[in-house]
Design a protein around this motif. Structure first.
Motif, PDB file in Angstrom:
ATOM      1  N   GLU A   1       0.807  -1.216   0.000  1.00  0.00           N
ATOM      2  CA  GLU A   1       0.000   0.000   0.000  1.00  0.00           C
ATOM      3  C   GLU A   1       0.844   1.273   0.000  1.00  0.00           C
ATOM      4  OE1 GLU A   1      -2.713  -0.246   3.259  1.00  0.00           O
ATOM      5  OE2 GLU A   1      -4.004  -1.703   2.226  1.00  0.00           O
ATOM      6  N   ASP A   2       2.154   1.127   0.128  1.00  0.00           N
ATOM      7  CA  ASP A   2       3.037   2.293   0.196  1.00  0.00           C
ATOM      8  C   ASP A   2       3.455   2.756  -1.193  1.00  0.00           C
ATOM      9  OD1 ASP A   2       2.833   1.834   2.880  1.00  0.00           O
ATOM     10  OD2 ASP A   2       4.945   1.339   3.201  1.00  0.00           O
ATOM     11  N   GLY A   3       3.720   4.054  -1.320  1.00  0.00           N
ATOM     12  CA  GLY A   3       4.312   4.579  -2.536  1.00  0.00           C
ATOM     13  C   GLY A   3       5.821   4.407  -2.521  1.00  0.00           C
ATOM     14  N   ILE A   4       6.413   4.557  -3.695  1.00  0.00           N
ATOM     15  CA  ILE A   4       7.875   4.466  -3.828  1.00  0.00           C
ATOM     16  C   ILE A   4       8.343   5.577  -4.761  1.00  0.00           C
ATOM     17  CG2 ILE A   4       9.841   3.078  -4.570  1.00  0.00           C
ATOM     18  CD1 ILE A   4       8.233   0.593  -3.936  1.00  0.00           C
TER      19      ILE A   4
ATOM     20  N   PRO B   1       2.716   5.933  -6.970  1.00  0.00           N
ATOM     21  CA  PRO B   1       1.867   6.319  -5.838  1.00  0.00           C
ATOM     22  C   PRO B   1       1.377   5.113  -5.044  1.00  0.00           C
ATOM     23  CG  PRO B   1       1.172   7.384  -7.880  1.00  0.00           C
ATOM     24  CD  PRO B   1       2.141   6.316  -8.250  1.00  0.00           C
ATOM     25  N   GLY B   2       1.092   5.353  -3.769  1.00  0.00           N
ATOM     26  CA  GLY B   2       0.487   4.349  -2.915  1.00  0.00           C
ATOM     27  C   GLY B   2      -0.773   4.907  -2.291  1.00  0.00           C
ATOM     28  N   ILE B   3      -1.364   4.157  -1.370  1.00  0.00           N
ATOM     29  CA  ILE B   3      -2.607   4.593  -0.727  1.00  0.00           C
ATOM     30  C   ILE B   3      -2.455   4.725   0.787  1.00  0.00           C
ATOM     31  CG2 ILE B   3      -4.055   3.622  -2.537  1.00  0.00           C
ATOM     32  CD1 ILE B   3      -4.600   1.233  -0.694  1.00  0.00           C
ATOM     33  N   SER B   4      -1.281   4.433   1.318  1.00  0.00           N
ATOM     34  CA  SER B   4      -1.089   4.435   2.770  1.00  0.00           C
ATOM     35  C   SER B   4      -0.681   5.792   3.314  1.00  0.00           C
ATOM     36  CB  SER B   4      -0.009   3.424   3.145  1.00  0.00           C
ATOM     37  OG  SER B   4       1.253   3.865   2.665  1.00  0.00           O
ATOM     38  N   GLY B   5      -0.195   6.673   2.443  1.00  0.00           N
ATOM     39  CA  GLY B   5       0.371   7.943   2.899  1.00  0.00           C
ATOM     40  C   GLY B   5       1.863   7.878   3.161  1.00  0.00           C
ATOM     41  N   ARG B   6       2.427   6.681   3.088  1.00  0.00           N
ATOM     42  CA  ARG B   6       3.870   6.518   3.275  1.00  0.00           C
ATOM     43  C   ARG B   6       4.542   6.385   1.911  1.00  0.00           C
ATOM     44  NH1 ARG B   6       5.022   1.963   7.726  1.00  0.00           N
ATOM     45  NH2 ARG B   6       4.814   0.661   5.860  1.00  0.00           N
TER      46      ARG B   6
END
Length: 260
Positions: A58-61, A70-75
């Motif tokens: 769920e994380d972006g990189i 992009p991710g959806i976790s905010g991290r």
């Protein structure tokens, strides 16, 4: 979390080290003047991003080579597969793999692995600063008569301003400087007390994200307000011992806000 990050950084660094020992001109391409990208950069970043996606789906990189996924976790994981590429392609040992985590507008933890130097720096929120697994002491007291900083001289900043920065350090502030062409290594030197801080002129988030929370945990302060700084922005900052940062503050825009 470091049970995932440490073996990943070591695997990525060892992959880079394999390429480092087999350098060939055909493996090198140019992104711009003095800005080289190698087959190793791409292979190492692919390895890191694949593993991060699998471990934290769920994380972006944000990678130096491939940009933002992009991710959806905010991290967001901020990755520099080989910081110090110029040193790498010249056969120098001052380069490293860097993986940092950005969350809620701040760098929160990171790992740097410099395989040719045998150094692993880790730390951040909830994790004590460690070098090769051993605790690091807080930053030592500032001694102005032997003050020294590392400098990062990114080409995004006009040459005249970079030259003026070096003039200010040596003439106005009376501070010695050194440049190793790898921000990660320069920031490790701050953590080890070999220099009192680092002046960055034109560096990117992936150059500094991993080391930043480690230095803050050791007592460093900075002029950079991460909460108002886009991750894609070229950075101008000072980080290090409070007295060193104060001495170098004239180098930074009046709009900079000191942060911890």
């Amino acid at each position: 979390m470091f049970d995932i990050l440490t073996p990943l950084a070591h695997e990525a660094g060892d992959l880079a080290l394999t390429h480092f020992r087999q350098l060939a001109d055909t493996a090198i391409s140019e992104k711009g003047p003095l800005d080289l990208v190698t087959v190793a950069d791409r292979a190492v970043e692919a390895l890191i991003t694949d593993r991060l996606h699998a471990a934290f789906p769920e994380d972006g990189i944000l990678g130096e080579e491939d940009g933002l996924t992009p991710g959806i976790s905010g991290r967001i994981w901020v990755v520099d597969p080989i910081d110090g590429t110029f040193n790498f392609v010249r056969g120098g040992r001052q380069w490293a793999v860097s993986i940092g985590l950005w969350q809620d507008g701040q760098p929160v933890l990171g790992i740097i692995y410099a395989p040719a130097l045998g150094l692993t720096l880790t730390g951040g929120a909830g994790h004590a600063p460690l070098l090769n697994g051993a605790p690091l002491p807080p930053l030592s007291p500032y001694l102005p008569d032997r003050a020294a900083v590392g400098v990062g001289l990114g080409r995004a900043i006009p040459a005249s301003e970079r030259i003026e920065m070096l003039r200010f350090l040596t003439e106005d502030a009376g501070i010695m400087f050194r440049c190793c062409n790898a921000s990660t290594i320069s920031l490790i030197e701050v953590a080890l007390g070999e220099v009192d801080g680092h002046v960055g002129y034109g560096e990117s988030a992936w150059d500094v994200m991993a080391a930043w929370p480690v230095l803050v945990a050791l007592g460093a302060v900075s002029t950079l307000d991460w909460a108002s700084t886009p991750l894609t922005e070229k950075l101008r900052f000072v980080i290090g011992k409070p007295e060193l940062v104060d001495a170098c503050r004239p180098l930074i825009s009046k709009h900079a806000v000191p942060t911890h």
